[in-house]
Every structure is written in C-alpha cells, then in structure tokens.
Design a protein around this motif. Sequence first.
Motif, PDB file in Angstrom:
ATOM      1  N   LYS A 194       0.852  -1.359  -0.052  1.00 23.18           N
ATOM      2  CA  LYS A 194      -0.009   0.062   0.031  1.00 23.18           C
ATOM      3  C   LYS A 194       0.855   1.351   0.045  1.00 23.18           C
ATOM      4  O   LYS A 194       0.461   2.140  -0.566  1.00 23.18           O
ATOM      5  CB  LYS A 194      -0.760  -0.021   1.195  1.00 23.18           C
ATOM      6  CG  LYS A 194      -1.947   1.158   1.303  1.00 23.18           C
ATOM      7  CD  LYS A 194      -2.882   0.853   2.305  1.00 23.18           C
ATOM      8  CE  LYS A 194      -3.727   2.145   2.504  1.00 23.18           C
ATOM      9  NZ  LYS A 194      -4.855   1.965   3.460  1.00 23.18           N
ATOM     10  N   GLY A 235       7.362  13.569   3.035  1.00 29.49           N
ATOM     11  CA  GLY A 235       8.979  13.089   3.246  1.00 29.49           C
ATOM     12  C   GLY A 235       8.938  11.589   2.357  1.00 29.49           C
ATOM     13  O   GLY A 235      10.279  11.377   2.033  1.00 29.49           O
ATOM     14  N   ALA A 258       6.339  12.137   6.763  1.00 29.61           N
ATOM     15  CA  ALA A 258       6.686  12.089   8.256  1.00 29.61           C
ATOM     16  C   ALA A 258       5.709  11.887   9.115  1.00 29.61           C
ATOM     17  O   ALA A 258       4.406  11.893   8.742  1.00 29.61           O
ATOM     18  CB  ALA A 258       7.278  13.800   8.541  1.00 29.61           C
TER      19      ALA A 258
HETATM   20  N1  CO8 Z   1       1.904   9.705   9.883  1.00 34.90           N
HETATM   21  C1  CO8 Z   1       1.451   8.952  11.005  1.00 34.90           C
HETATM   22  N2  CO8 Z   1       0.530   7.988  10.717  1.00 34.90           N
HETATM   23  C2  CO8 Z   1       0.133   7.891   9.512  1.00 34.90           C
HETATM   24  C3  CO8 Z   1       0.473   8.638   8.462  1.00 34.90           C
HETATM   25  C4  CO8 Z   1       1.510   9.665   8.715  1.00 34.90           C
HETATM   26  N3  CO8 Z   1       2.238  10.346   7.707  1.00 34.90           N
HETATM   27  N4  CO8 Z   1      -0.233   8.469   7.133  1.00 34.90           N
HETATM   28  C5  CO8 Z   1      -0.949   7.232   7.585  1.00 34.90           C
HETATM   29  N5  CO8 Z   1      -0.742   6.948   8.813  1.00 34.90           N
HETATM   30  C6  CO8 Z   1      -1.602   6.113   9.633  1.00 34.90           C
HETATM   31  C7  CO8 Z   1      -3.104   6.350   9.781  1.00 34.90           C
HETATM   32  O1  CO8 Z   1      -3.267   7.342  10.693  1.00 34.90           O
HETATM   33  C8  CO8 Z   1      -3.654   5.051  10.134  1.00 34.90           C
HETATM   34  O2  CO8 Z   1      -3.445   4.845  11.281  1.00 34.90           O
HETATM   35  P1  CO8 Z   1      -4.859   4.070  12.231  1.00 34.90           P
HETATM   36  O3  CO8 Z   1      -4.907   2.793  11.567  1.00 34.90           O
HETATM   37  O4  CO8 Z   1      -4.031   3.853  13.467  1.00 34.90           O
HETATM   38  O5  CO8 Z   1      -5.831   5.028  11.986  1.00 34.90           O
HETATM   39  C9  CO8 Z   1      -2.937   4.221   9.306  1.00 34.90           C
HETATM   40  O6  CO8 Z   1      -1.643   4.927   8.850  1.00 34.90           O
HETATM   41  C10 CO8 Z   1      -3.575   3.917   7.698  1.00 34.90           C
HETATM   42  O7  CO8 Z   1      -3.871   5.080   7.279  1.00 34.90           O
HETATM   43  P2  CO8 Z   1      -5.169   5.475   6.652  1.00 34.90           P
HETATM   44  O8  CO8 Z   1      -6.417   4.960   7.450  1.00 34.90           O
HETATM   45  O9  CO8 Z   1      -5.347   7.055   6.632  1.00 34.90           O
HETATM   46  O10 CO8 Z   1      -5.211   5.019   5.129  1.00 34.90           O
HETATM   47  P3  CO8 Z   1      -6.026   5.533   4.078  1.00 34.90           P
HETATM   48  O11 CO8 Z   1      -5.873   4.567   3.056  1.00 34.90           O
HETATM   49  O12 CO8 Z   1      -7.561   5.850   4.217  1.00 34.90           O
HETATM   50  O13 CO8 Z   1      -5.293   6.896   3.676  1.00 34.90           O
HETATM   51  C11 CO8 Z   1      -3.330   8.109   3.034  1.00 34.90           C
HETATM   52  C12 CO8 Z   1      -3.977   6.653   3.075  1.00 34.90           C
HETATM   53  C13 CO8 Z   1      -3.987   8.923   2.000  1.00 34.90           C
HETATM   54  C14 CO8 Z   1      -2.030   8.111   2.761  1.00 34.90           C
HETATM   55  C15 CO8 Z   1      -3.643   8.839   4.414  1.00 34.90           C
HETATM   56  O14 CO8 Z   1      -3.118   8.246   5.369  1.00 34.90           O
HETATM   57  C16 CO8 Z   1      -2.746  10.212   4.516  1.00 34.90           C
HETATM   58  O15 CO8 Z   1      -3.324  11.082   4.064  1.00 34.90           O
HETATM   59  N6  CO8 Z   1      -1.987  10.126   5.266  1.00 34.90           N
HETATM   60  C17 CO8 Z   1      -1.061  11.505   5.493  1.00 34.90           C
HETATM   61  C18 CO8 Z   1      -0.182  11.837   4.235  1.00 34.90           C
HETATM   62  C19 CO8 Z   1       0.719  13.287   4.675  1.00 34.90           C
HETATM   63  O16 CO8 Z   1      -0.017  14.092   4.940  1.00 34.90           O
HETATM   64  N7  CO8 Z   1       1.801  13.114   4.375  1.00 34.90           N
HETATM   65  C20 CO8 Z   1       2.914  14.246   4.562  1.00 34.90           C
HETATM   66  C21 CO8 Z   1       3.216  14.406   6.173  1.00 34.90           C
HETATM   67  S1  CO8 Z   1       4.013  15.681   6.536  1.00 34.90           S
HETATM   68  C22 CO8 Z   1       5.698  15.355   5.895  1.00 34.90           C
HETATM   69  O17 CO8 Z   1       5.889  14.296   5.344  1.00 34.90           O
HETATM   70  C23 CO8 Z   1       6.603  16.690   6.001  1.00 34.90           C
HETATM   71  C24 CO8 Z   1       7.931  16.157   5.718  1.00 34.90           C
HETATM   72  C25 CO8 Z   1       8.974  17.127   6.170  1.00 34.90           C
HETATM   73  C26 CO8 Z   1       8.902  17.359   7.785  1.00 34.90           C
HETATM   74  C27 CO8 Z   1       9.670  18.383   8.179  1.00 34.90           C
HETATM   75  C28 CO8 Z   1       9.747  18.284   9.809  1.00 34.90           C
HETATM   76  C29 CO8 Z   1       9.239  19.676  10.491  1.00 34.90           C
END
Ligand code: CO8
Length: 260
Positions: free
Chosen positions: A60, A111, A66
């Motif tokens: 997946k 990230g 991050a």
């Molecule tokens: N961090 C922590 N947990 C996460 C993340 C994440 N980035 N992405 C997914 N998860 C977790 C979910 O919370 C969920 O946990 P739980 O089952 O305990 O509720 C599990 O993974 C499965 O995720 P979903 O249920 O959300 O799965 P979906 O198929 O519905 O959705 C997505 C998948 C679209 C990927 C969705 O999970 C999502 O949008 N995730 C976040 C993506 C995101 O915004 N990433 C960017 C993060 S910020 C970043 O990367 C900045 C980098 C630079 C940092 C600089 C530092 C200061």
Amino acid sequence: MAYENIIFEAAEGIATITFNRPKALNALNGDLLDELSAAMDEIVADEDIRVLVLTGAGEKSFVAGADITELATFNTLQGKMFARKGQLIIGRIQELAIPVIAAVNGFALGGGSEMALACDFIYASENAMFGLPEITLGIIPGFGGTQRLPRLIGSNRAKEMIFTGKMISAAEAMEIGMVNRVFPQSSLMEEALKTARAIAAKGKVSLRAAKQAVNSGLNVDLATGCHIEADAFAICMASEDGKEGTRAFIEKRKAQFKGS
Ligand code: CO8
C-alpha cells in the motif's frame, strides 16, 4: 545494529532498505531516520555493496510522509531540528557514492516523495501515488521537496503540486519525468533488482564518477559542468577498471571489473 523500523538486507553487491512501519503506512519518525542513518553507515563501510534499492513494506505504501502524530508534538525548534535531521539523512542518500534506486510500491507522500526524489531514479508500481500534501497540514515540505522537485520537473509543475497538495498517479509522475518506469506491483521489486544487478556489474569507479559528474554538474553552468566531467573522466582513465574495460573490448571479452 538491530533494526525495528526498517529491514536492511545485503546480498551479491545489492543492499535493500525496506521502510517497515506498515501500521503507519511506513511514515518516517525519528527512530526510523536514526536507523536509516545507521544502515547507511553500514553501506558506506561495506566495499562490496554496489547498488542500494529503497522500498516500503506491504503493497500500500512506500512512505506516507513524516509521522504526523510525532510532528504534532513538536515546538518550533523541534520542528526545525527534525527538518534538518531529515534533510541531512536524505541528503546522504543523494550523496552516496553508489547508485540508489527508489522502488515506490504505493503512497510516496511528503517525506516519502522527498526520499524518492533524493534517489538516482524512481521505479513505481501502478498503484503508486506521489504528492507533497504538507500544505493541507498548514506546513510546507521540509525534507528538500521545494528544492529537488522543481529541479526535476520544473518550477511550475512543482509549484502546482506543492500549492495544491494533490496526489498524482504513477502514470502522471512518469509523464512529467518524475518516475522512469512503471510496473505492476507484483513485478516492481524484481524489475528494480534486475536493473540493480545490471548496474552492479559495471565498474565501481566509473559508476561513482558518473554519479558525481551528473550531480555536481546540475548545480553549475554548462562550461563548469564539462570541466567536472573531464576531471571525472580522467579518474576513470587512470583506474584499473578503465584499463580493464578498454582492454576487454579490444580483446573481445567481457570486462572483469575489480572496483579500483
Ligand atoms: N503519519 C502517521 N500516521 C500515518 C501517516 C503519517 N504520515 N499516514 C498514515 N498514517 C496512519 C493512519 O493514521 C492510520 O492509522 P490508524 O489505522 O491507527 O488510524 C494508518 O496509517 C492507515 O492510514 P489511513 O487509514 O489514513 O489509510 P487510507 O488508505 O484511508 O489513506 C493516506 C491513506 C491517503 C496516505 C492517508 O493516510 C494520509 O493522507 N496520510 C497522511 C499523508 C501526509 O499528509 N503526509 C505528509 C506528512 S508531512 C511530511 O511528510 C513533512 C516532511 C517534512 C517534515 C519536516 C519536519 C518539520
């Protein structure tokens, strides 16, 4: 070192790092970044490793960014320190002397996209999705995304992705030059390893010189870049591998590169 957040394997000259926090879609937390750094120390110390492949556990996600639960706890200083930590570690991937292939097997967000962008090239599975969704969280990419993405796909396309936070499919990513090739999920790793093996069979000195010439040349004007290339070329000509490669051609046999 015993790893809990990544799987580190090395065999026949090819190292594989698998991001392994499937419950959080392999999101990058501080512990994972520390382990990635330690694995890179091992790679640098092992002369036999000639190519690195990065991928994510499961079908997946490569890396869903991050770890947002960790990010949410940071104050300003901690945020800056985490960004610098990630940048330095991701920068090390780019600077590794050996080629690095990203085998993106699903979500590569924030990230995760930034990690893939630091690799030498990206192969993706058909279900892979790329994006820099940070804007939706009220932040911006912090692991080099605002810098590497425009250099790769041009500033306007990069700004569209960064300003909207929208994801793009593997097919779209290939169309705009972010991804080299797209494969069915089931054959992604084999294809990445096939390419890794083909690269690993080449001379280590010339691979290092080629990577450095391209990377250093990207940041300078053409004339300076050509000087960089000439210096790198000279290093290859002086190497045993360079002598062996040209001699093997003349003697109509396969070159046996020793990496010196
Ligand atoms: N961090 C922590 N947990 C996460 C993340 C994440 N980035 N992405 C997914 N998860 C977790 C979910 O919370 C969920 O946990 P739980 O089952 O305990 O509720 C599990 O993974 C499965 O995720 P979903 O249920 O959300 O799965 P979906 O198929 O519905 O959705 C997505 C998948 C679209 C990927 C969705 O999970 C999502 O949008 N995730 C976040 C993506 C995101 O915004 N990433 C960017 C993060 S910020 C970043 O990367 C900045 C980098 C630079 C940092 C600089 C530092 C200061």
